[in-house]
Design an enzyme around this catalytic site. Structure first.
Site, mmCIF file in Angstrom:
data_model
loop_
_atom_site.group_PDB
_atom_site.id
_atom_site.type_symbol
_atom_site.label_atom_id
_atom_site.label_comp_id
_atom_site.label_asym_id
_atom_site.label_seq_id
_atom_site.Cartn_x
_atom_site.Cartn_y
_atom_site.Cartn_z
ATOM 1 N N CYS A 434 0.876 -1.178 0.000
ATOM 2 C CA CYS A 434 0.000 0.000 0.000
ATOM 3 C C CYS A 434 0.911 1.223 0.000
ATOM 4 C CB CYS A 434 -0.958 -0.026 1.196
ATOM 5 S SG CYS A 434 -0.133 -0.053 2.794
ATOM 6 N N GLN A 435 0.499 2.292 0.646
ATOM 7 C CA GLN A 435 1.349 3.478 0.639
ATOM 8 C C GLN A 435 2.459 3.390 1.670
ATOM 9 O OE1 GLN A 435 0.621 5.651 -1.766
ATOM 10 N NE2 GLN A 435 2.373 6.979 -1.417
#
Length: 476
Positions: A434-435
């Site tokens: 993800c981030q």
């Protein structure tokens, strides 16, 4: 004189208010959650009785406590009667609620509350204009709910995205624009008391200020700048994140009438009972940290750490028609009650039992190996991808993906992952990212519980990938 208490739930990024009149000892609670204790305790500490209960609109992000609070205290319940027939409170008549329309007022001692119909976020939405008549006839504040936030406005697309009312987003955006024009009648010194803070999915750029003033918002809030209606509509609808899947269920329940919160204590599960739950396809949520889960976990369990994001991701991933079982760190005395409280805030009341971390110690000798999820850094993941030894799965939002992603990565936002497992490859290991690593750890547990083998987590996320200078599509 007016008494004001603000209540902030960090896991919902939700704000509610107790507003009282010290001369009469009366108080109103606006936008209550199901956790009633803070309101009752605050009222008692101030020598107030809760005599009025109301809310700005039919909420989507949490289960309302207004109905239960009114029943428990004997307070009068006030509910919006604005909007069309699809957005009326179904329980208003049976509960003897007073229906509010634009311009209606009610008095809480010397405090006057006036309803202002502000559609846009939802058709029935009300803003409450607050006046302390003991000192002035001019209003002191506006309780704005999901209409005006610090730095943003309430999103107008929830009915279309969450409640599946096709084509409603653009019409709601036009309504929101027209509602915002109503601020022209109010002075700069009017205080703004919003219903959410930063982190709520009810807006896309809500600021972290706990409250604001209308004058400050006129200077800093994009939505109060001189914009044509067409410009506003385009801007307010662009870049809105997908609402969590549970929002539609909250809308339905809050309209029909929220149930009284259950406060039963769940049973502690032995290893044998936990094993039986899993064998029967039961849902077990491991609430330990992602690192602890990755290092050793019971196969088939879902990892949602008991952190600030616990409620949101439970709402995304936990179905409402199944019992829930928890695995809790034994060193946290309050974790069972905290987890149950957080789940109850969104109506997930079916907590059937919990197990302590002792079952992890017993599992290898009595059942078999514990599961593990390998943690990889970005450069290692790049080498695996180049060698064709793994596929990369990006579980960020659509907006994040469009802003830049790893070439040849697959993309399924975390909230949509359980419904799209069949589309993912099983012929090679999956590396999830993800981030920054939080969502990917949860996603890795979803895949692991679904039987995907060799699942890996890129713990540093896309942030680490970019920092390492690895390729990104489209190029920066």
């Amino acid at each position: 004189m007016i008494v004001v208490k603000r209540f902030f739930d960090p896991k919902l990024a939700q704000v509610s208010y107790l507003i009282g009149s010290s001369d009469t000892g009366q108080a109103v609670v606006i936008d209550a959650t199901r956790d009633l204790a803070p309101y009752l305790e605050a009222a008692a500490a101030e020598g107030l009785s809760i005599t009025h209960v109301t809310e700005t609109h039919i909420h989507a992000d949490y289960l309302s406590g207004s109905r239960e609070l009114a029943q428990r205290t004997g307070a009068r319940l006030f509910l919006s009667d604005e909007g069309d027939a699809d957005w009326k409170y179904a329980f208003a008549a049976s509960d003897g609620a007073t229906l509010l329309h634009d311009g209606d007022t009610f008095d809480v001692g010397s405090v006057q509350i006036r309803a202002w119909h502000t559609p846009g976020h939802t058709p029935e939405h009300l803003t409450f204009i607050v006046t302390d008549t003991s000192v002035t006839s001019e209003p002191v504040a506006a309780v704005t709910g999901d209409f005006l936030f610090a730095g943003d406005v309430g999103r107008p697309d929830l009915l279309e995205k969450a409640a599946r009312v096709a084509g409603s987003a653009e019409a709601a955006a036009h309504d929101l624009y027209r509602s915002l024009q109503g601020w022209q009648a109010y002075p700069d010194h009017l205080q703004i008391w919003p219903g959410h803070g930063a982190g709520s999915a009810c807006g896309k750029g809500i600021g972290s200020l706990p409250q604001s003033t209308l004058g400050y918002e006129r200077r800093t809030n994009w939505a109060l700048k001189p914009l044509s209606e067409a410009e506003f509509v385009e801007r307010v609808l662009s870049g809105q994140p997908d609402p969590p899947t549970y929002f539609a269920e909250m809308k339905r329940r809050n309209k029909l009438g929220p149930d009284v919160r259950r406060t039963t204590s769940p049973d502690r599960l032995s290893l044998d009972r936990l094993r039986s739950v899993l064998a029967d396809g039961g849902l077990v949520i491991d609430t330990r940290s992602a690192l602890e889960f990755g290092a050793a976990h019971i196969p088939g369990t879902l990892n949602i750490p008991l952190s600030r994001a616990f409620t949101t991701w439970a709402g995304w991933l936990v179905p409402y028609d199944r019992d829930v079982h928890l695995l809790i760190d034994d060193h946290c005395a309050q974790c069972v009650s905290d987890a149950m409280r957080d789940l109850a805030m969104i109506g997930l009341d079916r907590v059937a039992g919990f197990a302590g971390a002792d079952v992890l110690d017993q599992w290898p000798a009595r059942v078999g190996p514990l599961g593990r999820i390998a943690q990889f850094d970005a450069r290692s993941v790049a080498r695996l991808q180049d060698a064709g030894e793994a596929a990369i799965l990006d579980v960020r939002s659509d907006t994040e993906w469009q802003a830049g992603h790893i070439p040849d990565a697959l993309h399924v936002p975390l909230g949509a992952l359980p419904a799209r497992l069949e589309a993912l490859p099983r012929d090679r290991p999956l590396v999830v990212h993800c981030q920054g690593g939080t969502r990917s750890a949860i996603a890795a547990s979803v895949l692991d519980a679904a039987g995907f083998t060799g699942v890996m987590n890129m713990a540093g996320g896309f942030n680490e990938w970019q920092a390492a200078g690895l390729p990104v599509t489209p190029p920066a």
